[in-house]
Design a protein around this motif. Sequence first.
Motif, PDB file in Angstrom:
ATOM      1  N   GLY A 126      76.990   9.616   3.323  1.00 25.63           N
ATOM      2  CA  GLY A 126      76.810   8.187   3.500  1.00 25.63           C
ATOM      3  C   GLY A 126      76.486   7.811   4.931  1.00 25.63           C
ATOM      4  N   PHE A 127      76.114   6.546   5.141  1.00 26.61           N
ATOM      5  CA  PHE A 127      75.893   6.008   6.481  1.00 26.61           C
ATOM      6  C   PHE A 127      77.244   5.529   6.999  1.00 26.61           C
ATOM      7  CE2 PHE A 127      71.900   4.391   4.151  1.00 26.61           C
ATOM      8  CZ  PHE A 127      71.252   5.607   4.294  1.00 26.61           C
ATOM      9  N   THR A 128      77.695   6.068   8.111  1.00 22.70           N
ATOM     10  CA  THR A 128      79.011   5.730   8.654  1.00 22.70           C
ATOM     11  C   THR A 128      78.917   5.500  10.166  1.00 22.70           C
ATOM     12  OG1 THR A 128      79.639   8.018   9.165  1.00 22.70           O
ATOM     13  CG2 THR A 128      80.112   7.228   6.922  1.00 22.70           C
ATOM     14  N   GLU A 129      79.977   4.956  10.723  1.00 12.99           N
ATOM     15  CA  GLU A 129      80.053   4.820  12.181  1.00 12.99           C
ATOM     16  C   GLU A 129      80.190   6.185  12.834  1.00 12.99           C
ATOM     17  OE1 GLU A 129      82.345   1.151  13.648  1.00 12.99           O
ATOM     18  OE2 GLU A 129      83.129   1.502  11.648  1.00 12.99           O
ATOM     19  N   GLN A 130      80.868   7.112  12.129  1.00 16.60           N
ATOM     20  CA  GLN A 130      81.080   8.449  12.691  1.00 16.60           C
ATOM     21  C   GLN A 130      79.766   9.199  12.894  1.00 16.60           C
ATOM     22  OE1 GLN A 130      83.114   7.127  10.278  1.00 16.60           O
ATOM     23  NE2 GLN A 130      84.691   6.751  11.823  1.00 16.60           N
ATOM     24  N   ASN A 131      78.812   9.048  11.943  1.00 14.22           N
ATOM     25  CA  ASN A 131      77.520   9.720  12.135  1.00 14.22           C
ATOM     26  C   ASN A 131      76.493   8.808  12.814  1.00 14.22           C
ATOM     27  OD1 ASN A 131      76.514   8.052  10.041  1.00 14.22           O
ATOM     28  ND2 ASN A 131      76.753   9.652   8.493  1.00 14.22           N
ATOM     29  N   GLN A 132      77.007   7.656  13.317  1.00 14.24           N
ATOM     30  CA  GLN A 132      76.218   6.712  14.113  1.00 14.24           C
ATOM     31  C   GLN A 132      75.077   6.053  13.336  1.00 14.24           C
ATOM     32  OE1 GLN A 132      75.198   9.008  17.676  1.00 14.24           O
ATOM     33  NE2 GLN A 132      77.008   8.186  18.682  1.00 14.24           N
ATOM     34  N   MET A 133      75.202   6.059  12.017  1.00 16.72           N
ATOM     35  CA  MET A 133      74.190   5.389  11.196  1.00 16.72           C
ATOM     36  C   MET A 133      74.625   3.985  10.795  1.00 16.72           C
ATOM     37  SD  MET A 133      72.656   8.516   8.961  1.00 16.72           S
ATOM     38  CE  MET A 133      72.359  10.106   9.753  1.00 16.72           C
ATOM     39  N   MET A 134      75.856   3.603  11.181  1.00 17.91           N
ATOM     40  CA  MET A 134      76.339   2.228  11.055  1.00 17.91           C
ATOM     41  C   MET A 134      76.908   1.819  12.408  1.00 17.91           C
ATOM     42  SD  MET A 134      76.100   1.198   7.765  1.00 17.91           S
ATOM     43  CE  MET A 134      77.425   0.228   7.086  1.00 17.91           C
ATOM     44  N   ASN A 135      76.743   0.547  12.773  1.00 15.76           N
ATOM     45  CA  ASN A 135      77.347   0.094  14.026  1.00 15.76           C
ATOM     46  C   ASN A 135      78.730  -0.488  13.759  1.00 15.76           C
ATOM     47  OD1 ASN A 135      77.005  -2.549  13.117  1.00 15.76           O
ATOM     48  ND2 ASN A 135      75.215  -2.940  14.396  1.00 15.76           N
ATOM     49  N   SER A 136      79.363  -1.044  14.776  1.00 11.00           N
ATOM     50  CA  SER A 136      80.759  -1.480  14.635  1.00 11.00           C
ATOM     51  C   SER A 136      80.916  -2.690  13.729  1.00 11.00           C
ATOM     52  CB  SER A 136      81.370  -1.790  16.011  1.00 11.00           C
ATOM     53  OG  SER A 136      80.663  -2.846  16.628  1.00 11.00           O
ATOM     54  N   THR A 137      79.810  -3.430  13.462  1.00 13.19           N
ATOM     55  CA  THR A 137      79.898  -4.544  12.513  1.00 13.19           C
ATOM     56  C   THR A 137      79.335  -4.139  11.147  1.00 13.19           C
ATOM     57  OG1 THR A 137      77.811  -5.408  13.363  1.00 13.19           O
ATOM     58  CG2 THR A 137      79.821  -6.353  14.262  1.00 13.19           C
ATOM     59  N   MET A 138      79.261  -2.834  10.921  1.00  7.80           N
ATOM     60  CA  MET A 138      78.875  -2.253   9.631  1.00  7.80           C
ATOM     61  C   MET A 138      77.433  -2.570   9.227  1.00  7.80           C
ATOM     62  SD  MET A 138      81.604  -0.670   9.289  1.00  7.80           S
ATOM     63  CE  MET A 138      81.404   0.164   7.717  1.00  7.80           C
ATOM     64  N   LYS A 139      76.558  -2.674  10.217  1.00  3.78           N
ATOM     65  CA  LYS A 139      75.127  -2.793   9.943  1.00  3.78           C
ATOM     66  C   LYS A 139      74.498  -1.413  10.052  1.00  3.78           C
ATOM     67  CE  LYS A 139      74.444  -7.423  11.913  1.00  3.78           C
ATOM     68  NZ  LYS A 139      73.846  -8.147  13.050  1.00  3.78           N
ATOM     69  N   MET A 140      73.516  -1.153   9.189  1.00  3.07           N
ATOM     70  CA  MET A 140      72.807   0.122   9.273  1.00  3.07           C
ATOM     71  C   MET A 140      71.989   0.187  10.562  1.00  3.07           C
ATOM     72  SD  MET A 140      71.429   0.904   5.405  1.00  3.07           S
ATOM     73  CE  MET A 140      70.660  -0.688   5.142  1.00  3.07           C
ATOM     74  N   VAL A 141      72.030   1.332  11.213  1.00  4.00           N
ATOM     75  CA  VAL A 141      71.209   1.562  12.410  1.00  4.00           C
ATOM     76  C   VAL A 141      69.927   2.236  11.923  1.00  4.00           C
ATOM     77  CG1 VAL A 141      71.122   2.596  14.709  1.00  4.00           C
ATOM     78  CG2 VAL A 141      73.311   1.803  13.787  1.00  4.00           C
ATOM     79  N   ARG A 142      68.965   1.410  11.562  1.00  6.70           N
ATOM     80  CA  ARG A 142      67.782   1.895  10.832  1.00  6.70           C
ATOM     81  C   ARG A 142      67.000   2.958  11.594  1.00  6.70           C
ATOM     82  NH1 ARG A 142      66.603  -1.339   6.384  1.00  6.70           N
ATOM     83  NH2 ARG A 142      68.042  -3.091   6.250  1.00  6.70           N
ATOM     84  N   GLY A 143      66.843   2.746  12.889  1.00  5.60           N
ATOM     85  CA  GLY A 143      66.072   3.706  13.676  1.00  5.60           C
ATOM     86  C   GLY A 143      66.647   5.106  13.597  1.00  5.60           C
ATOM     87  N   LYS A 144      67.972   5.222  13.690  1.00  8.37           N
ATOM     88  CA  LYS A 144      68.619   6.536  13.635  1.00  8.37           C
ATOM     89  C   LYS A 144      68.548   7.136  12.232  1.00  8.37           C
ATOM     90  CE  LYS A 144      71.657   5.876  17.597  1.00  8.37           C
ATOM     91  NZ  LYS A 144      73.013   5.794  18.146  1.00  8.37           N
ATOM     92  N   ILE A 145      68.670   6.268  11.211  1.00  9.54           N
ATOM     93  CA  ILE A 145      68.570   6.753   9.827  1.00  9.54           C
ATOM     94  C   ILE A 145      67.160   7.271   9.565  1.00  9.54           C
ATOM     95  CG2 ILE A 145      68.654   6.066   7.400  1.00  9.54           C
ATOM     96  CD1 ILE A 145      70.835   4.018   8.226  1.00  9.54           C
ATOM     97  N   GLU A 146      66.167   6.495   9.987  1.00  9.02           N
ATOM     98  CA  GLU A 146      64.769   6.905   9.769  1.00  9.02           C
ATOM     99  C   GLU A 146      64.463   8.221  10.475  1.00  9.02           C
ATOM    100  OE1 GLU A 146      62.364   3.621  11.032  1.00  9.02           O
ATOM    101  OE2 GLU A 146      63.292   2.248   9.592  1.00  9.02           O
ATOM    102  N   LYS A 147      64.955   8.367  11.696  1.00  5.38           N
ATOM    103  CA  LYS A 147      64.716   9.600  12.459  1.00  5.38           C
ATOM    104  C   LYS A 147      65.398  10.792  11.798  1.00  5.38           C
ATOM    105  CE  LYS A 147      65.083  11.456  17.182  1.00  5.38           C
ATOM    106  NZ  LYS A 147      65.557  11.177  18.565  1.00  5.38           N
ATOM    107  N   HIS A 148      66.668  10.596  11.374  1.00  3.81           N
ATOM    108  CA  HIS A 148      67.436  11.704  10.786  1.00  3.81           C
ATOM    109  C   HIS A 148      66.831  12.162   9.465  1.00  3.81           C
ATOM    110  CE1 HIS A 148      71.076  14.142  10.305  1.00  3.81           C
ATOM    111  NE2 HIS A 148      71.064  13.778   9.027  1.00  3.81           N
ATOM    112  N   TYR A 149      66.315  11.204   8.693  1.00  2.00           N
ATOM    113  CA  TYR A 149      65.793  11.538   7.357  1.00  2.00           C
ATOM    114  C   TYR A 149      64.267  11.475   7.299  1.00  2.00           C
ATOM    115  CZ  TYR A 149      70.603  11.341   5.662  1.00  2.00           C
ATOM    116  OH  TYR A 149      71.955  11.591   5.447  1.00  2.00           O
TER     117      TYR A 149
END
Length: 629
Positions: free
Chosen positions: A581-604
Amino acid sequence: MKKKTIIDLFNECVTLYAENPFLWERNIVFRSTSYKETQILVHRLSGGLLNLGLKKGERIALLSEGCNSWIIGELSILHAGGVNVPLSIKLNESNDLIFRLNHSEARFVMVSSTQLPKIRIIKDSLKTVEKVIVFGAKSEDLQENEMTLDELYVGGEKWNAANPGKMEKISEAVDNDDYANISYTSGTTADPKGILLTHRNYTANVEQALSLMDIPETYRTLLILPLDHCFAHVAGFYSFMASGASIATVPVGKTPIESLKNIPLSIKEIQPNLLLSVPALAKTFKGNIEKGVREKGPMVEKLFRMGLKVAIAYNKEGYNKGTKGTFVLKPLVRFFDKVIFSQLRGAMGGKLDFFVGGGALLDIDMQKFWYAIGIPMFQGYGLSEATPVISANGLKKHKLGSSGFLVKNLEMTIRDEKGNILPVGQKGEMVIKGENVMAGYWKNPESTAGTIKDGWLYTGDLGAMDKDGFLYVYGRFKSLLIASDGEKYSPEGIEESMVTLSPYIDQIMLYNNQSPYTVALIVPAKDALKRTISNYDTPEGKKTAIELIQKSVNAFRKDGAYEGMFPERWIPAAFAILSEGFTEQNQMMNSTMKMVRGKIEKHYAKRLDQLMTAEGKNPFNEKNIDALN
C-alpha cells in the motif's frame, strides 16, 4: 493594527477561562490541566529555555507524539521569543530529519523518549543543535548534551526567580509579524520547503475558522491528527483554546498497533463533541462501524443497510433534505435513527456532534454515510501556506460535496492559466488574499516569489464557486490527468469514489500523461476479498479476486451502478494490482494522508509503462496475480 500574537490570545484565554479544563492526558484515567495551571507550566518552561540562552527568533525543533508536553512546549518556545519547527513522527529516514534540522538551523530539539533514537542516530550530522530536551526520560538514561524536561522546568524556576518579570517582558515584545512556526512540506519533489507562519497568521486564521463554527467552552476534542501540521494547530488546539474548550491527546502505546487501539478507547473515555478527520481516518472509522454491524448478525446488517438507504434519500446534500417529496420518509428516518444509528453513535463516545474533514478531498458518498449516521463529516479546504483554513461546511450552513463557505476576512478569485479572473461556476486556480497567508518560504525567495504575487497566494489547486457561494475543490493542477488530445481532468474525485464505493479497492491512483487511455495503480482490500472468496488462496480464487476488482472499476462505466458519475474516458482502461500500500513509511503518503504522486509514479514507472501494452491491459497478467499473494 492591534497586537494579537498567540501569546496575547493565550493570556486572554487564561483570564477568561482560568479554571476551565484545557488539556486532558491519560494517566490510568484522563486527567485535566486547567488554563491557569497550563500558564504556570508554560512560564516555568519558557524560563528554562531562556536559562539555556535562547534568543529571539532562534529555532527549536519539536519531535513528539501528541501530548500535553507538545502543546506546553510550543507555547513555551513562543513565550521565550523562539520559533517552533514541528516535525512529523512519521519521518523515519535520517536524511529527512537531518535536512529539516540543519536547514532550519535549530539550536535545540525537544523530543519524546520514543523518538529520541532517531535524533541520536544523526546527532553527528546536526550542525547547529546544542542541546536535546527529552520528554518522559530519566536523567540516568541520557547521554551527553541531553537533558530531561523536568531539569528544564527546574532551571526555569531558578531563572525566573533570579530574573523577576524578564520572561514576561520578552513575551510581550513578540509581535504579530514574528515567526511562530517553520512548517515543512512533505517534499514531493526535491527538498521540502519551510513554510513561515507568523503569530498573526495563526491568530487571524483562528478568528476566520471560528466565523464558520461555534465551539462552546464545554466542548472537548480528541486530537488524533499529527500536531506538527497547522490543521491540528488551528482547527484543533488554538480554536478550542480561543473558545475556552478542552483538548485531549491519544496515549502513546508501546507499539504503533497499540497506539492505534488507543484511539477508540480514548474516544469512549473522553466523549469528544468534535473530531478532526482526514479521508483515510474517516474510512477507518466507517470500516469499524460496518464491522461492528456485521458481527451483530444478518438481521441487524439488513436493517442497517435499509436505514442508510432511507436516510441518504431523505438527507440529499444536507441543505435540501426532505425536499421534492422525500419529506414522507421522515418517520422512517426517525425509526432507523432510534433503533440503529443512535446505538452506533455510542461507539463514537455518544456526544460527537460532527467531524471537520481536511487534508484531502472527502468523497460525497462518505459524507452522506456519516450524515445518515447522525454525525456529519463536514468537508473543508485549506492549505499549509494559508495556515491552513480557507473554507468549511458547518452545522448552520452546508452543502455535501462542496468544501463549504469561505471564512470571513478572506478574498478569493478563480483564475485561468493566464491569470484572468473567471466568473462564478467556472473552474480555475484558486487565488487568495488575507492575514492568514504565510510570510513566505524559509531561505527560499524564488519559491516565495512564485507562490505569492502582489499579496495573493496562488494555491495550485483547481476550484470553482457556485451561485450560492459554496466552494468546490477538484484537486491539484499538478495532479491533473492529461489525455492525448490535451483535455485535462482532476483524478481525486474518481479515486475517492472508487475507494468509498468498492469494498475491494483499498487505495487507487489514476494516471494519464497524454496517453490514449487512463490507467490505475490499485491496492486491493485483501481482507474483504478473502471474506468473499472461500478459495482465495487458489489460482481460481485469485482470478475471482481480479474479476471483483474489475467489476468495481466497471461499475463507473456505461450500464454500471455508478454510470454517469464521471466522464467515461477517465475511468481506467487497465490497472496494475500492487502488493504494497501507499504509506507514510514508504513516503508515498504525506503526513495529512495525501498520496505523493510524483514518488508513486517514479517507483511504479515500469508497471505504468506495462499498462500501455497488450500484456498489461490483460487484468489476469502474472504481476497482478502475484500481487494478490
